[in-house]
Write a protein that holds these residues in place. Structure first.
Motif, short mmCIF file in Angstrom:
data_model
loop_
_atom_site.label_atom_id
_atom_site.label_comp_id
_atom_site.label_asym_id
_atom_site.label_seq_id
_atom_site.Cartn_x
_atom_site.Cartn_y
_atom_site.Cartn_z
N UNK A 131 0.85 -1.20 0.00
CA UNK A 131 0.00 0.00 0.00
C UNK A 131 0.88 1.24 0.00
N UNK A 132 0.47 2.26 -0.72
CA UNK A 132 1.20 3.53 -0.78
C UNK A 132 0.18 4.66 -0.67
N UNK A 133 0.67 5.81 -0.22
CA UNK A 133 -0.15 7.03 -0.16
C UNK A 133 0.39 8.02 -1.16
N UNK A 134 -0.48 8.52 -2.04
CA UNK A 134 -0.06 9.46 -3.06
C UNK A 134 -0.95 10.69 -3.02
N UNK A 135 -0.33 11.85 -3.21
CA UNK A 135 -1.07 13.11 -3.19
C UNK A 135 -0.78 13.87 -4.47
N UNK A 136 -1.84 14.33 -5.12
CA UNK A 136 -1.74 15.14 -6.32
C UNK A 136 -2.66 16.34 -6.14
N UNK A 152 -4.95 16.26 -3.25
CA UNK A 152 -5.91 15.15 -3.25
C UNK A 152 -5.14 13.88 -2.92
N UNK A 153 -5.40 13.30 -1.75
CA UNK A 153 -4.64 12.15 -1.27
C UNK A 153 -5.42 10.86 -1.52
N UNK A 154 -4.70 9.86 -2.01
CA UNK A 154 -5.30 8.55 -2.24
C UNK A 154 -4.41 7.48 -1.63
N UNK A 155 -5.02 6.45 -1.08
CA UNK A 155 -4.28 5.29 -0.58
C UNK A 155 -4.51 4.15 -1.58
N UNK A 156 -3.44 3.74 -2.24
CA UNK A 156 -3.53 2.75 -3.29
C UNK A 156 -2.87 1.44 -2.87
N UNK A 157 -3.34 0.36 -3.43
CA UNK A 157 -2.71 -0.95 -3.27
C UNK A 157 -2.10 -1.32 -4.61
N UNK A 158 -0.78 -1.54 -4.64
CA UNK A 158 -0.06 -1.86 -5.86
C UNK A 158 0.54 -3.26 -5.76
N UNK A 205 -2.72 -3.00 3.57
CA UNK A 205 -3.19 -1.75 4.17
C UNK A 205 -2.81 -1.69 5.65
N UNK A 206 -2.97 -2.79 6.35
CA UNK A 206 -2.60 -2.79 7.78
C UNK A 206 -1.11 -2.57 7.94
N UNK A 207 -0.30 -3.16 7.06
CA UNK A 207 1.14 -2.95 7.13
C UNK A 207 1.51 -1.50 6.84
N UNK A 208 0.66 -0.81 6.09
CA UNK A 208 0.89 0.60 5.76
C UNK A 208 0.40 1.53 6.86
N UNK A 209 -0.24 0.97 7.88
CA UNK A 209 -0.72 1.78 9.00
C UNK A 209 -2.16 2.22 8.89
#
Length: 818
Positions: A288-293, A296-302, A334-338
């Motif tokens: 899981x990563x958090x990206x902001x553009x 606008x923040x999104x939490x994605x699973x890659x 997601x849990x590992x990402x906090x």
């Protein structure tokens, strides 16, 4: 179309009108069935007058509209939904409610209007209405426009009105517009409720004032019950005769046939999903990563290759996935990402899920059936969920159970599951999805490049210049059409005017016309002899290809175009901003044609369309440059791509490289990384500029102005330059096409104002062989000349008493354009 003040009675149509705002309010269509086609066609034809046409609202997709007013009649007699609301022609058209019936509001609109309209109608005895419009489109938007060859319309000979086409093609051509559907304008539920409450309060006060009410305004519907009773009697007589003749109560209705057809089509899916659930999904190493553009923040699973597998919608979910089989692994990531994910029911026990994805919106979750090679936006819809009411609506009864399981795996439990008919837009979308190709086309736009112009591109890649999109997104205009060429007029078309001026850096000559050098259409020019139409300018700025996440022959065409532009125009990897301005000598018309066609072949990052399960992520512009082998010496860092410019200078980003290459090819002597003077407060860490010019001017390329720490450092440099009397020029990425203007005072005589440098000859020596490195010998102070600042960059004055001294710069400038 109407004010938003109050509900008011319109005597000319006999309706209590609900006001609305086309720029803000909901504007749905409505369901049309065969029995309502005659009334709807009569209503539309009665309004098709040129004088009724108005510009469309800003948010509307159509080009023009015809405003209309329609009735909204509660229909508790509807055996499908007692909340049903009929859309009718106004009472002034004559006939009963049943005669004027044109269709029903979709279920999704009933929660907005049904209760309020019913209450308003019952208490006042006056029919209620709202505003709306008939959608109009340019005839060119219909593929039949390109198929006509001046003869009679053969297709109209057997044409009959239907709910899909109320007006024949001949009638539309005679009117001058393609006719779409009717949209009704409905404010949001709270607004409708407030308008009705206010009107009824005033109505009750008026009733209390007069013991005996006067006659109701004309147009009151007094025959609804009588008309319904008459229709019921007719249907009973017909049903009894059918029952006596064949054992059935009557003919199967269109709705019943459609429902049965969807149930039959759903059966193979149930068997396919059993195999799907037991097969491996193919995704590995989920994270899981958090990206902001733009805030606008999104939490994605890659997955391990960077492909987006899912998204967690903050703050409380759901977690939507491209493949439901990875849910357990995605939750662990997601849990590992906090992320504090709510514990669901035992996911393993909810094993009756379908091969489908959930597209979660604010007020609706669309459930779509997965198909290989198809993007999420074009997947067919199998049902939808209303989070507010907890209602799941399915389009086939056999899908109710698997779609319910899917929602349970998303953390919600439907309170009610119903069968429903898809909206007209959804039904058309599903029909297009049924005949869509099995893979996404890399062609996003259609071009008409002549055979002569195509010869500028290698034969292997020419086909992409005339390829047609095969996914229904653009018109497939038939080759050899006898239609006259379209004419672009930059005097009237501001988009065309701006596109020409941006590409060629000069005003458009509105008095001169000529054939487009690429497609032959009538065109105008911003440089002598260089005529290009609006369509070709748009394709040069937007491209005809797009990234699909699956490489193929089209990828090689992109690689060729990037390498050719790097060689012929930029002497290095181009930036997206540089593509907006042609940078070769304008006297070489064939070369200008070639670099424009190369731009046709370049995908812009925002145009990527990936399937719901792509084989790789969409490439960024930097990744395309690396894929083309133009960043062989580049190293990706958190601040950009570190690479060497043409003259060997090390640059920390592609932006810096573009500026350095410009200075080098224009013969402007420049020293990289000069140190700013020390200062006990402003410069205690050894600040450096990006370049220093021969007269002592410092140059900064500002590439990270969205980062607070970077902005603070730039402010310190500016203050430092003021304190020491240094001249400072700052350049942003938006200035890349204005570099000749910004550095005009430093360019060798005769080079300013012309196109960028000539193409690099094949026998040209390495830059390192031509450019002697700067030495550290310091010369005397140089009195700098004044220079007028240009928008977008900053110039600070330089004083002759500065203690900063300049190195002795020896450089051999390249020839500039003649």
């Amino acid at each position: 179309m109407s004010s938003r003040d109050t509900i008011q009675y319109a005597p000319d149509v006999g309706l209590l009108m609900i006001p609305g705002d086309p720029a803000k309010d909901y504007s749905p269509g409505f369901a049309v069935f065969d029995d309502s086609v005659p009334a709807l066609r009569a209503f539309v034809l009665g309004r098709l007058r040129r004088e009724n046409i108005r510009p469309a609202a800003p948010k509307a997709k159509d080009g023009a509209v015809i405003p209309v007013r329609v009735g909204l009649v509660p229909r508790p007699d509807n055996d499908y939904d007692t909340r049903a609301v009929s859309v009718t022609a106004p009472p002034c058209h004559g006939g009963s409610v049943l005669d004027r019936h044109m269709g029903y509001l979709y279920s999704s609109a009933l929660h907005v209007t049904s209760e309020s309209i019913r209450e308003l109608t019952e208490e006042t005895g006056i029919p209620v209405g709202c505003h709306g419009w008939i959608e109009l489109y340019d005839l060119e938007h219909d593929s039949r426009f390109y198929d006509d060859e001046g003869g009679e319309d053969e297709n109209d000979a057997d044409w009959e009105p239907s709910r899909h086409e109320l007006v024949s093609w001949a009638e539309q051509k005679a009117f001058g517009y393609a006719v779409g559907s009717i949209r009704v304008l409905l404010p949001e539920r709270q607004t409708v409720r407030a308008l009705v409450d206010d009107y009824l309060a005033a109505h009750r006060r008026e009733a209390d004032r007069y013991a005996e009410r006067g006659p109701a305004p004309s147009g009151v519907e007094r025959d609804l019950r009588r008309a319904l009773a008459e229709r019921l009697a007719v249907r009973l007589r017909t049903g009894l005769s059918h029952r006596a003749a064949g054992g059935a109560w009557g003919r199967e209705t269109e709705r019943e046939r459609a429902r049965r057809r969807r149930d039959v089509e759903a059966q193979p899916l149930l068997h396919a999903w059993e195999t799907y659930r037991t097969s491996p999904h193919g995704f590995r190493d989920l994270r899981a990563v958090t990206r902001s553009v733009f805030y606008h923040t999104r939490i994605l699973v890659l997955d391990g290759s960077g492909v987006e597998v899912g998204q967690y919608h903050e703050p409380d979910g759901p977690l939507t996935l491209v493949d439901e089989r990875v849910r357990a692994e995605a939750l662990d990531a997601l849990r590992a990402h906090g992320v504090d994910v709510d514990a669901l029911e035992d996911v393993a026990s909810l094993d009756g899920f379908p091969d489908a994805v959930v597209v979660a919106g604010e007020d609706k979750w669309s459930i779509r059936l997965s198909r290989p090679g198809v993007p999420r936006s074009r997947l067919p819809e199998a049902g939808w969920f209303d989070p507010d009411s907890g209602t799941l609506t399915v389009y086939a009864a056999s899908l109710a159970e698997p779609l319910t399981v899917l929602l349970l795996r998303h953390g919600v439990r439907p309170l009610l599951v119903t069968w429903g008919t898809p909206h007209e837009e959804v039904e058309q979308h599903n029909l297009r999805a049924a005949v869509a190709p099995a893979e996404i086309s890399p062609v996003s736009s259609y071009s008409r490049v002549t055979a002569a112009a195509q010869r500028l591109i290698p034969e292997l890649h020419r086909r992409w210049l005339n390829a047609k999109p095969d996914d229904g997104e653009a018109l497939a205009a038939r080759a050899g059409s006898l239609l006259p060429p379209l004419i672009d007029d930059a005097a009237e078309n501001s988009y065309y005017r701006r596109a020409l001026k941006a590409l060629f850096g000069a005003p458009v000559n509105l008095a001169e016309r000529g054939p487009c050098r690429l497609c032959g259409r009538s065109a105008q020019s911003a440089r002598p002899g260089l005529f290009y139409c609006h369509g070709c300018c748009a394709l040069a700025r937007g491209g005809v290809l797009r990234d699909t996440g699956v490489d193929g022959a089209w990828t090689e065409a992109i690689v060729y175009a990037l390498r050719r532009l790097a060689e012929a125009e930029f002497s290095g990897p181009p930036s997206l901003t540089q593509l907006d301005r042609v940078g070769v000598p304008f006297e070489d018309h064939a070369l200008v044609d070639e670099v424009l066609l190369c731009r046709f072949l370049l995908p812009r990052p925002g145009s990527a369309v990936l399937s719901v399960r792509p084989t790789r992520p969409a490439r960024t512009w930097t990744e395309w440059l690396a894929h083309a082998g133009l960043l062989t010496d580049g190293v990706r860092t958190s601040l950009g791509t570190t690479t060497r410019a043409t003259d060997g200078h090390l640059c920390r980003s592609l932006f810096e490289r573009h500026v350095d290459d410009f200075l080098h090819h224009r013969g402007v002597a420049h020293e990289p990384e000069p140190a700013y003077p020390r200062h006990p407060e402003l410069n205690t860490t050894g600040l450096r500029a990006d370049w220093r010019l021969a007269d002592g001017t410092f140059v900064e390329a500002l590439g990270l102005m969205t980062q607070e720490a970077y902005v603070a450092k730039v402010a310190r440099k500016r203050e430092l330059a003021r304190h020491h009397g240094l001249r400072l020029v700052t350049v942003t990425a938006e200035d890349l096409n204005r570099l000749p203007e910004i550095f005009a005072d430093w360019l060798p005589k005769g080079s300013a104002g012309c196109g960028r440098r000539k193409p690099v000859p094949s026998t040209w020596k390495s830059p390192r062989q031509q450019h002697r490195p700067m030495n550290s010998t310091m010369a005397g102070n140089v009195i700098a000349h004044r220079m007028s600042p240009s928008p977008g960059h900053c110039i600070l004055p330089w004083s002759s008493d500065s203690q900063v001294r300049l190195p002795d710069l020896v450089t051999k400038p390249e020839p500039t354009c003649q």
